[in-house]
Design an enzyme around this catalytic site. Structure first.
Site, PDB file in Angstrom:
ATOM      1  N   LYS A 120     -10.465  35.256  -4.173  1.00  0.00           N
ATOM      2  CA  LYS A 120      -9.764  35.055  -2.844  1.00  0.00           C
ATOM      3  C   LYS A 120      -9.850  33.508  -2.323  1.00  0.00           C
ATOM      4  O   LYS A 120      -9.193  32.792  -1.747  1.00  0.00           O
ATOM      5  CB  LYS A 120     -10.016  36.076  -1.937  1.00  0.00           C
ATOM      6  CG  LYS A 120      -9.565  37.442  -2.058  1.00  0.00           C
ATOM      7  CD  LYS A 120      -7.870  37.606  -2.181  1.00  0.00           C
ATOM      8  CE  LYS A 120      -7.442  38.861  -2.419  1.00  0.00           C
ATOM      9  NZ  LYS A 120      -6.009  39.010  -2.581  1.00  0.00           N
TER      10      LYS A 120
ATOM     11  N   GLU B  53      -4.487  38.756   6.996  1.00  0.00           N
ATOM     12  CA  GLU B  53      -4.516  40.217   6.882  1.00  0.00           C
ATOM     13  C   GLU B  53      -5.321  40.462   5.642  1.00  0.00           C
ATOM     14  O   GLU B  53      -5.812  39.792   4.961  1.00  0.00           O
ATOM     15  CB  GLU B  53      -3.022  40.829   6.548  1.00  0.00           C
ATOM     16  CG  GLU B  53      -2.923  40.701   5.085  1.00  0.00           C
ATOM     17  CD  GLU B  53      -2.717  39.245   4.485  1.00  0.00           C
ATOM     18  OE1 GLU B  53      -2.678  38.325   4.915  1.00  0.00           O
ATOM     19  OE2 GLU B  53      -2.925  39.064   3.306  1.00  0.00           O
TER      20      GLU B  53
ATOM     21  N   SER C 137     -11.812  40.107 -11.151  1.00  0.00           N
ATOM     22  CA  SER C 137     -11.334  39.378  -9.732  1.00  0.00           C
ATOM     23  C   SER C 137     -12.493  39.478  -8.553  1.00  0.00           C
ATOM     24  O   SER C 137     -12.470  38.596  -7.907  1.00  0.00           O
ATOM     25  CB  SER C 137     -10.067  39.701  -9.312  1.00  0.00           C
ATOM     26  OG  SER C 137     -10.139  41.267  -9.196  1.00  0.00           O
TER      27      SER C 137
END
Lengths: 396, 274
Positions: free
Chosen positions: A88, A110, A376
């Site tokens: 991220k 969000e 990830s």
């Protein structure tokens, strides 16, 4: 990188937005186009990605796991080693820097599993901006560690009580905030979803994953990977992995959350089981009922618990360039434990979906082949959830 | 001439402005909807907006969000909605406008949804998440059948207002505030300026209705004074329905509507009525 001017990937994407947001979206697009190829901007982002986030991440040969499966060599793209523990940060650093160039003082975001919220809070802390994060109430409970991290990083976390109290409702609430504070606020969306230009912008910021894989694989084997696997919720790590390798001969597989099974109502496999529709500013595949009402989703991983998917994935599915498979909660728990115990790597539950797929694929592949799996995120946030699952399912 | 156009012409002749009332169909049940519609008509509402619930109403504040959830839980479905409209249409010629979200009508298919709406007696459609850029197929399907009412905002540029008015029929919906639907206590000077600016740009070619956050007769008076052709009130009606027992809904809605409607009449008419 290819930039779709009309914001469409085939028939998917577009900008289905309340009129109040149009000037903000136009301003964002204008600035993104202005800065994306700007030397200074790229240099600054590159600096933060290397020195702050820890890029490049290793492409690790998972020897034990590969031998256990008995087929292809499995390589893990270690996005879990990034600062914050997930891919991220690639996107939040990019967008937060852009927001700064746009002189925006207030950032909203969000979050589902909390990883994007944490990565936003980190990027905002280091760049000296204030951030507020919307998170479904249900997710604040199952990912409470990340709520504490966000609080400590100086973000204000708003638990969202509406709808299914998960990621989709957090996006609704963030959009409502943006409509209300449109002049002062930058909406830092965390996945390759939403109205144009978000899907393309998030893809571009995440493409650093696929670009590095290309270079690293060439160094290791002097070729491109034979098989590439990544998990898909909204689909940002997957599109960042796939996009730079789309022109190679690799077989590309996205893995969705099959939850309790595709035949049950409890899954989040939008591309495998959904149909076309309009949500959160985009036309894409959605999980919806006969009336066009969005249905509630289920996944053991909060980060994949979303009834939509990035429009570029919808396009890649229809064009058959990428195959979209799915993994059930049970398969995911198995894969989580397998990776943890063979390699000593605790994957995020989201990433354990692609490990589950990699194990299936590796068993059927040749030893001469290579599989690249984008890991990830790391799974520290999930150990309690996994322990609960094991306790209730009598496994260990 | 469409019912909406006729209504504005009729009001124009009387030197009146329009009161548009919004309610959510099936909130909290169908009986309440029928009672509320009766009250609105008796109270003098000029146009009724019927909300059809969507699971993810991102332009709506807490009151309409809650009404959507309750209505869906009570079993509101598209075909039931059309039956309700047909029943209302049998009783009245008042213009009826459907307000919902794009996915609801996209999912059925624009042409099919629009002909079903028309057939039931709907005169116009409002979709707060439909931008004019994405509306080609929608507008083509609606042409000469149903009015497409688009929204503009106080931050919409002049050139966009021109573009959006060309795609709009019935009236143009000016969102009064930066924010979602709901009861707000303040009237912003930027809204009053927006009304004046929009009126200058549209030059009377299409009526301009102002909505979002409007809940009192005082609000209505101020927006009319600034030049609005119509004022739209929604959440305030839902609040009344929420707090009123079924047998009193009609009369309470009627008296609240009368109170709001009185502000849309010219001073002359108002003093004459006294």
């Amino acid at each position: 990188m290819k930039y779709p001017k009309d914001g469409r990937f085939g028939e998917y994407g577009g900008k289905y937005i309340p009129e109040t947001l149009v000037p903000a979206i136009e301003e964002l697009e204008e600035n993104y186009i202005k800065f994306k190829d700007n030397k200074e901007f790229k240099k600054e982002l590159d600096y933060y990605l290397k020195q702050y986030a820890g890029r490049p991440t290793p492409l690790y040969y998972a020897k034990n796991l590969s031998e256990k499966c008995g087929g292809a060599k499995i390589y893990l793209k270690r996005e879990d080693l990034l600062h914050g523990g997930a891919h991220k940060i690639n996107n939040t650093l990019g967008q937060a820097l852009l927001a700064k160039k746009m002189h925006k003082k207030r950032i909203i975001a969000e979050t589902g599993a909390g990883q994007h919220g944490v990565a936003t809070s980190m990027a905002c802390a280091v760049l000296g901006m204030k951030s507020e994060v919307y998170m479904g109430y249900k997710d604040t409970i199952r990912q409470k560690l990340n709520v504490s991290r966000m609080n400590m990083l100086g973000s204000k976390v708003h638990p969202v009580m509406s709808g299914s109290k998960t990621l989709k409702d957090a996006i609704n609430e963030a959009i409502r905030d943006w409509i209300t504070n449109v002049d002062t606020t930058y909406y830092l969306l965390g996945s390759a979803v939403g109205p144009h230009p978000y899907p393309v912008m998030v893809r571009d910021f995440q493409s650093v994953i696929g670009k590095e894989i290309k270079v690293q694989m060439k160094k290791i084997s002097n070729k491109t990977p034979d098989i590439i696997i990544a998990c898909v919720g909204g689909g940002s790590n997957a599109i960042g992995t796939f996009y730079p390798l789309i022109d190679t001969n690799a077989e590309i597989i996205g893995v969705e959350a099959a939850g309790k099974g595709l035949k049950s109502k409890f899954h989040s496999a939008t591309l495998s089981a959904g149909s076309k529709g309009v949500l959160h500013g985009m036309m894409t595949y959605l999980l919806q009922n006969k009336e066009g009402q969005i249905t509630e989703t289920h996944s053991i991983s909060a980060g994949l618990d979303y009834p939509g998917v990035g429009p570029e994935h919808a396009y890649l599915k229809d064009s058959k360039r990428v195959k979209y498979h799915s993994a059930t909660d049970a398969e995911v728990i198995d894969a989580f434990l397998t990776l943890t115990r063979t390699e000593g790597i605790i994957p995020a539950l989201e990433s354990a979906h692609d490990i589950a797929e990699a194990i299936k694929v590796a068993k059927k592949s040749k030893k001469s082949e290579s599989i690249v799996v984008t890991l990830s995120g790391r799974g520290d946030k999930d150990v309690e959830e996994v322990q609960n699952y094991l306790n209730t399912h009598d496994k260990n | 001439m469409t019912r909406i156009k006729e209504k504005f012409a009729e009001l124009d002749a009387k030197k009146e402005k329009a009161l548009i009332a919004y309610i959510m169909v099936g909130y909290p049940n169908e009986n309440a909807t029928f009672s509320a519609v009766k009250g609105l008509i008796k109270g003098g509402a000029d146009i009724i907006e019927l909300g059809f619930p969507f699971s993810d109403p991102l332009a709506d504040g807490p009151i309409i969000q809650n009404a959507s959830t309750v209505s869906l839980e009570a079993g509101t479905k598209i075909n039931r909605f059309f039956n309700i409209v047909k029943k209302i249409r049998k009783e009245t010629d008042i213009p009826l406008v459907l307000m919902t979200y794009t996915n609801i009508i996209y999912h059925m298919g624009y042409p099919k949804f629009i002909s079903k709406s028309k057939n039931a007696g709907i005169d116009g459609i409002i979709l707060p998440d439909m931008s004019v850029e994405e509306s080609k197929e929608y507008i083509a399907s609606a042409k000469n059948k149903i009015d497409t009412i688009f929204l503009i905002s106080p931050n919409t540029t002049k050139s966009r207002i021109e573009k959006i008015s060309k795609s709009s029929s019935g009236f143009l919906y000016l969102v009064a505030v930066y924010g979602t639907t709901g009861i707000k206590t303040k009237i912003h000077s930027y809204t009053l300026k927006a009304i004046r600016d929009v009126k200058k740009i549209t030059k009377g070619k299409i009526p301009v209705g102002v909505g979002f956050g409007i809940s009192t007769s005082d609000d209505v008076q101020k927006y009319i004074k600034a030049g609005a052709d119509a004022v739209i009130v929604g959440s305030a009606f839902l609040k009344i329905i929420e707090n009123t027992s079924q047998n009193k809904i009609e009369s309470r809605i009627e008296s609240f509507t009368k109170n709001l409607k009185s502000q849309t009449k010219s001073k002359l008419t108002r003093s004459y009525l006294k």
